[in-house]
Motif scaffolding. Structure first.
Motif, PDB file in Angstrom:
ATOM      1  N   GLY A  74       0.782  -1.227   0.000  1.00 36.17           N
ATOM      2  CA  GLY A  74       0.000   0.000   0.000  1.00 36.17           C
ATOM      3  C   GLY A  74       0.810   1.271   0.000  1.00 36.17           C
ATOM      4  N   ASN A  75       2.127   1.163  -0.091  1.00 33.10           N
ATOM      5  CA  ASN A  75       2.976   2.350  -0.073  1.00 33.10           C
ATOM      6  C   ASN A  75       3.293   2.774  -1.503  1.00 33.10           C
ATOM      7  N   GLY A  76       2.420   3.594  -2.075  1.00 30.71           N
ATOM      8  CA  GLY A  76       2.615   4.044  -3.434  1.00 30.71           C
ATOM      9  C   GLY A  76       3.295   5.395  -3.534  1.00 30.71           C
ATOM     10  N   ARG A  77       3.793   5.890  -2.414  1.00 31.44           N
ATOM     11  CA  ARG A  77       4.408   7.210  -2.403  1.00 31.44           C
ATOM     12  C   ARG A  77       5.607   7.257  -3.361  1.00 31.44           C
ATOM     13  N   ASN A  78       5.612   8.287  -4.195  1.00 39.91           N
ATOM     14  CA  ASN A  78       6.724   8.562  -5.115  1.00 39.91           C
ATOM     15  C   ASN A  78       6.876   7.528  -6.232  1.00 39.91           C
ATOM     16  N   VAL A  79       5.933   6.615  -6.396  1.00 43.11           N
ATOM     17  CA  VAL A  79       6.029   5.672  -7.499  1.00 43.11           C
ATOM     18  C   VAL A  79       5.830   6.435  -8.809  1.00 43.11           C
ATOM     19  N   SER A  80       6.625   6.113  -9.802  1.00 44.94           N
ATOM     20  CA  SER A  80       6.552   6.836 -11.070  1.00 44.94           C
ATOM     21  C   SER A  80       5.500   6.227 -11.988  1.00 44.94           C
ATOM     22  N   ALA A  81       5.064   7.022 -12.942  1.00 44.80           N
ATOM     23  CA  ALA A  81       4.107   6.528 -13.936  1.00 44.80           C
ATOM     24  C   ALA A  81       4.725   5.408 -14.755  1.00 44.80           C
ATOM     25  N   GLU A  82       6.047   5.492 -15.006  1.00 43.53           N
ATOM     26  CA  GLU A  82       6.718   4.461 -15.786  1.00 43.53           C
ATOM     27  C   GLU A  82       6.702   3.115 -15.063  1.00 43.53           C
ATOM     28  N   LEU A 101      -5.438   1.474 -11.006  1.00 44.15           N
ATOM     29  CA  LEU A 101      -4.161   1.365 -10.303  1.00 44.15           C
ATOM     30  C   LEU A 101      -3.517   2.741 -10.151  1.00 44.15           C
ATOM     31  N   THR A 102      -3.548   3.531 -11.211  1.00 46.66           N
ATOM     32  CA  THR A 102      -2.951   4.863 -11.154  1.00 46.66           C
ATOM     33  C   THR A 102      -3.674   5.749 -10.148  1.00 46.66           C
ATOM     34  N   HIS A 103      -4.995   5.689 -10.119  1.00 45.26           N
ATOM     35  CA  HIS A 103      -5.755   6.483  -9.155  1.00 45.26           C
ATOM     36  C   HIS A 103      -5.423   6.096  -7.719  1.00 45.26           C
ATOM     37  N   LEU A 104      -5.237   4.804  -7.484  1.00 43.03           N
ATOM     38  CA  LEU A 104      -4.943   4.347  -6.123  1.00 43.03           C
ATOM     39  C   LEU A 104      -3.520   4.710  -5.698  1.00 43.03           C
ATOM     40  N   ALA A 105      -2.576   4.553  -6.613  1.00 43.39           N
ATOM     41  CA  ALA A 105      -1.172   4.777  -6.256  1.00 43.39           C
ATOM     42  C   ALA A 105      -0.792   6.253  -6.283  1.00 43.39           C
ATOM     43  N   LYS A 106      -1.402   7.019  -7.179  1.00 42.77           N
ATOM     44  CA  LYS A 106      -1.075   8.433  -7.312  1.00 42.77           C
ATOM     45  C   LYS A 106      -2.367   9.236  -7.309  1.00 42.77           C
ATOM     46  N   PRO A 107      -3.042   9.308  -6.156  1.00 37.36           N
ATOM     47  CA  PRO A 107      -4.356   9.954  -6.106  1.00 37.36           C
ATOM     48  C   PRO A 107      -4.259  11.451  -6.339  1.00 37.36           C
ATOM     49  N   LYS A 108      -5.295  11.973  -6.965  1.00 33.82           N
ATOM     50  CA  LYS A 108      -5.444  13.409  -7.104  1.00 33.82           C
ATOM     51  C   LYS A 108      -6.469  13.861  -6.085  1.00 33.82           C
ATOM     52  N   HIS A 109      -6.249  15.001  -5.487  1.00 34.13           N
ATOM     53  CA  HIS A 109      -7.156  15.494  -4.454  1.00 34.13           C
ATOM     54  C   HIS A 109      -8.395  16.094  -5.114  1.00 34.13           C
ATOM     55  N   LYS A 110      -9.540  15.445  -4.883  1.00 32.99           N
ATOM     56  CA  LYS A 110     -10.779  15.881  -5.538  1.00 32.99           C
ATOM     57  C   LYS A 110     -11.881  16.121  -4.514  1.00 32.99           C
ATOM     58  N   LYS A 111     -11.514  16.539  -3.318  1.00 26.43           N
ATOM     59  CA  LYS A 111     -12.525  16.689  -2.277  1.00 26.43           C
ATOM     60  C   LYS A 111     -13.593  17.706  -2.672  1.00 26.43           C
TER      61      LYS A 111
END
Length: 305
Positions: A74-82, A101-111
């Motif tokens: 669950g530690n997706g911090r700093n994972v690259s798109a590549e 997968l991209t949304h979970l690992a590199k979430p965008k803040h959409k509150k």
């Protein structure tokens, strides 16, 4: 034709755990693959759990075992798109699964977007009203039914009679027995809804309404708990639905889903029958009966659904 007003913000509904979601999604995708599926030799060693081992997946993705293990924890911090692209290829992910997968690992803040009420443009409501003989509705986030025309009400039930909070495909399909009777392949309809909710959860893990909905369905429906645990995601834009309508009997209808430009969180769904078919005649009968068919209870859900 009618449209909804969103229900009040729920008093409870803890955010979904994004790290847990990422961990379980990767684990379940890895578990469905066998070495022979990805061109790896299987030496007949006993596997305590199904699927590829972490070291095998890391090898395929070209990352270290330690790196992949951290990601699957669950530690997706700093994972690259590549790197995510490499893992997606190794796991044989579909486009929808890759996006999830991209949304979970590199979430965008959409509150702010999550909190914004879902509203259907007046021109779209007018368009729905002009679609004579074509059942059509607009669905938004969390499987909420936002607007529909009279033919959709005649086909699926008079949603105007329900409280706004109950105008939701997930609640109707999992909690209302009428919809088990309406859909011939109820299981597939249920799967499609759960997959769509999973996509929403990846985009909006902090959405309290979505969390409350998932919690409610998990408590009330064993089928929902079973399907939610698969972590499957997909987008289904077209297909065929087979229905058992209480007034006109069997129907085979083609459906099309159209993402609305300007508001990609809303989809217009239309249904039509093959020209000259028995289903086309059944739709014609529903159209001729109009609101009388709706009042008669055409697939009508009960307010307690």
């Amino acid at each position: 034709m009618a449209s909804t007003t969103e229900p009040p913000e729920p008093s409870s509904g803890a955010p979904l755990d994004r790290r847990a979601e990422l961990s379980e999604f990767l684990r379940t995708r890895r578990a469905r693959l066998k070495p022979e599926d990805v061109g790896l030799p299987d030496f007949g060693r006993h596997r305590r759990v199904p699927g590829l081992r972490r070291e095998e997946l890391a090898q395929l993705a070209g990352v270290s075992v330690a790196y992949y293990t951290r990601l699957e924890q669950g530690n997706g911090r700093n994972v690259s798109a590549e790197v995510l692209d490499s893992i997606a290829r190794a796991l044989r992910l579909t486009d929808a699964e890759h996006a999830h997968l991209t949304h979970l690992a590199k979430p965008k803040h959409k509150k702010k977007q999550t909190a914004r009420p879902q509203q259907v443009r007046a021109s779209l409501r007018q368009l729905l009203a002009t679609m004579d003989g074509v059942p059509a509705y607009i669905v938004g986030r969390r499987a909420e039914i936002l607007a529909w025309n009279p033919m959709a009400a005649a086909l699926f039930g008079d949603w105007a009679q329900l409280p706004a909070a109950e105008r939701n495909w997930a609640r109707l399909v999992f909690l209302n027995p009428d919809y088990r009777d309406l859909f011939v392949d109820w299981e597939q309809k249920a799967i499609d809804i759960v997959c769509a909710l999973r996509m929403d959860a990846g985009c909006y893990p902090d959405d309290p309404r979505l969390s409350a909905l998932v919690g409610e369905l998990s408590v009330k429906s064993e089928d929902f708990r079973r399907l939610w645990a698969t972590h499957d995601v997909k987008e289904k834009s077209h297909g065929v639905k087979h229905l058992r309508h209480p007034l006109v009997g069997a129907l085979s209808l083609n459906f099309e889903g159209f993402r609305l430009l300007g508001d990609g969180e809303q989809t217009m769904v239309t249904y039509h029958a093959e020209p000259g078919s028995a289903s086309a005649e059944a739709l014609r009968l529903l159209a001729s009966w109009g609101t009388d068919a709706t009042r008669a209870g055409a697939g009508s859900p009960s307010p307690s659904a």
